[in-house]
Scaffold this motif. Structure first.
Motif, short mmCIF file in Angstrom:
data_model
loop_
_atom_site.label_atom_id
_atom_site.label_comp_id
_atom_site.label_asym_id
_atom_site.label_seq_id
_atom_site.Cartn_x
_atom_site.Cartn_y
_atom_site.Cartn_z
N SER A 1 0.87 -1.18 0.00
CA SER A 1 0.00 0.00 0.00
C SER A 1 0.91 1.22 0.00
O SER A 1 1.91 1.24 0.72
CB SER A 1 -0.89 0.03 1.24
N PRO A 2 0.58 2.24 -0.77
CA PRO A 2 1.46 3.41 -0.85
C PRO A 2 1.63 4.11 0.49
O PRO A 2 0.72 4.13 1.31
CB PRO A 2 0.75 4.33 -1.85
N ILE A 3 2.81 4.69 0.70
CA ILE A 3 3.02 5.57 1.84
C ILE A 3 2.44 6.92 1.45
O ILE A 3 2.86 7.53 0.46
CB ILE A 3 4.51 5.70 2.19
N GLN A 4 1.46 7.37 2.21
CA GLN A 4 0.76 8.61 1.90
C GLN A 4 1.33 9.76 2.72
O GLN A 4 1.46 9.66 3.94
CB GLN A 4 -0.73 8.46 2.19
N PHE A 5 1.65 10.85 2.06
CA PHE A 5 2.18 12.03 2.72
C PHE A 5 1.09 13.09 2.82
O PHE A 5 0.05 13.01 2.16
CB PHE A 5 3.38 12.58 1.94
N ASN A 6 1.32 14.09 3.66
CA ASN A 6 0.38 15.20 3.80
C ASN A 6 0.45 16.09 2.57
O ASN A 6 1.45 16.08 1.85
CB ASN A 6 0.72 16.01 5.05
N PRO A 7 -0.59 16.88 2.31
CA PRO A 7 -0.52 17.82 1.18
C PRO A 7 0.70 18.73 1.30
O PRO A 7 1.03 19.21 2.39
CB PRO A 7 -1.81 18.62 1.30
N ASP A 8 1.40 18.93 0.19
CA ASP A 8 2.58 19.80 0.09
C ASP A 8 3.77 19.31 0.92
O ASP A 8 4.72 20.05 1.15
CB ASP A 8 2.24 21.24 0.49
N GLU A 9 3.75 18.07 1.38
CA GLU A 9 4.86 17.53 2.19
C GLU A 9 5.95 16.99 1.27
O GLU A 9 5.70 16.18 0.39
CB GLU A 9 4.35 16.44 3.11
N THR A 10 7.18 17.40 1.52
CA THR A 10 8.34 17.04 0.71
C THR A 10 9.05 15.85 1.32
O THR A 10 9.06 15.66 2.53
CB THR A 10 9.30 18.24 0.62
N ILE A 11 9.71 15.04 0.46
CA ILE A 11 10.58 13.96 0.92
C ILE A 11 12.02 14.47 0.86
O ILE A 11 12.45 15.03 -0.15
CB ILE A 11 10.43 12.70 0.05
N PHE A 12 12.76 14.26 1.96
CA PHE A 12 14.15 14.71 2.08
C PHE A 12 15.06 13.49 2.26
O PHE A 12 14.63 12.45 2.74
CB PHE A 12 14.32 15.62 3.30
N ILE A 13 16.34 13.65 1.91
CA ILE A 13 17.33 12.59 2.09
C ILE A 13 18.47 13.09 2.95
O ILE A 13 18.89 14.25 2.85
CB ILE A 13 17.86 12.07 0.74
N THR A 14 18.96 12.21 3.82
CA THR A 14 20.16 12.45 4.62
C THR A 14 21.04 11.21 4.49
O THR A 14 20.54 10.09 4.59
CB THR A 14 19.81 12.69 6.10
#
Length: 123
Positions: free
Chosen positions: A94-107
């Protein structure tokens, strides 16, 4: 009924659910990094849209830890690649759902050539 007739009940195993996706994964984002990353945005959705992450793959020439963070800087995925030339991939049932306008970041934990591929859609 003949001896070759089978009931439809044996076709499906109801103990294992059938997963379906409402939308296709029509976005494929591929990024390569060679330096240390700290909260670097890698997927910013269109205005008022949500990201639905369906799969990802990470590969690296060096051992490292990759953290994928949500917009509020909370880590939702931490991947440890312990060998050189290591690769990790996952497809979510099942897809991981993010909030509206929420960005994915990498570290990342170290510098080195790192390839990240994210698959999903925005809605």
């Amino acid at each position: 009924m003949g001896s070759n007739t089978k009931l439809m009940g044996i076709v499906f195993n109801f103990e294992d659910p059938i997963f379906t996706r409402e939308y296709p994964s029509d976005i494929i984002l591929f990024r390569t990094f060679t330096t240390l990353q700290t909260n670097t945005p890698i997927w910013t959705p269109a205005t008022n849209k949500r990201i639905f992450l369906t799969a990802l793959q990470v590969s690296s020439l060096v051992p490292l830890v990759v953290q994928l963070n949500r917009g509020n800087n909370a880590t939702f995925m931490s991947i440890a690649l312990t060998n050189t030339l290591a690769t990790y991939g996952i497809s979510f049932p099942s897809p991981i759902q993010f909030n509206p306008d929420e960005t994915i970041f990498i570290t990342t934990s170290v510098a080195g050539t790192i390839n990240v591929t994210l698959l999903g859609y925005e809605f």
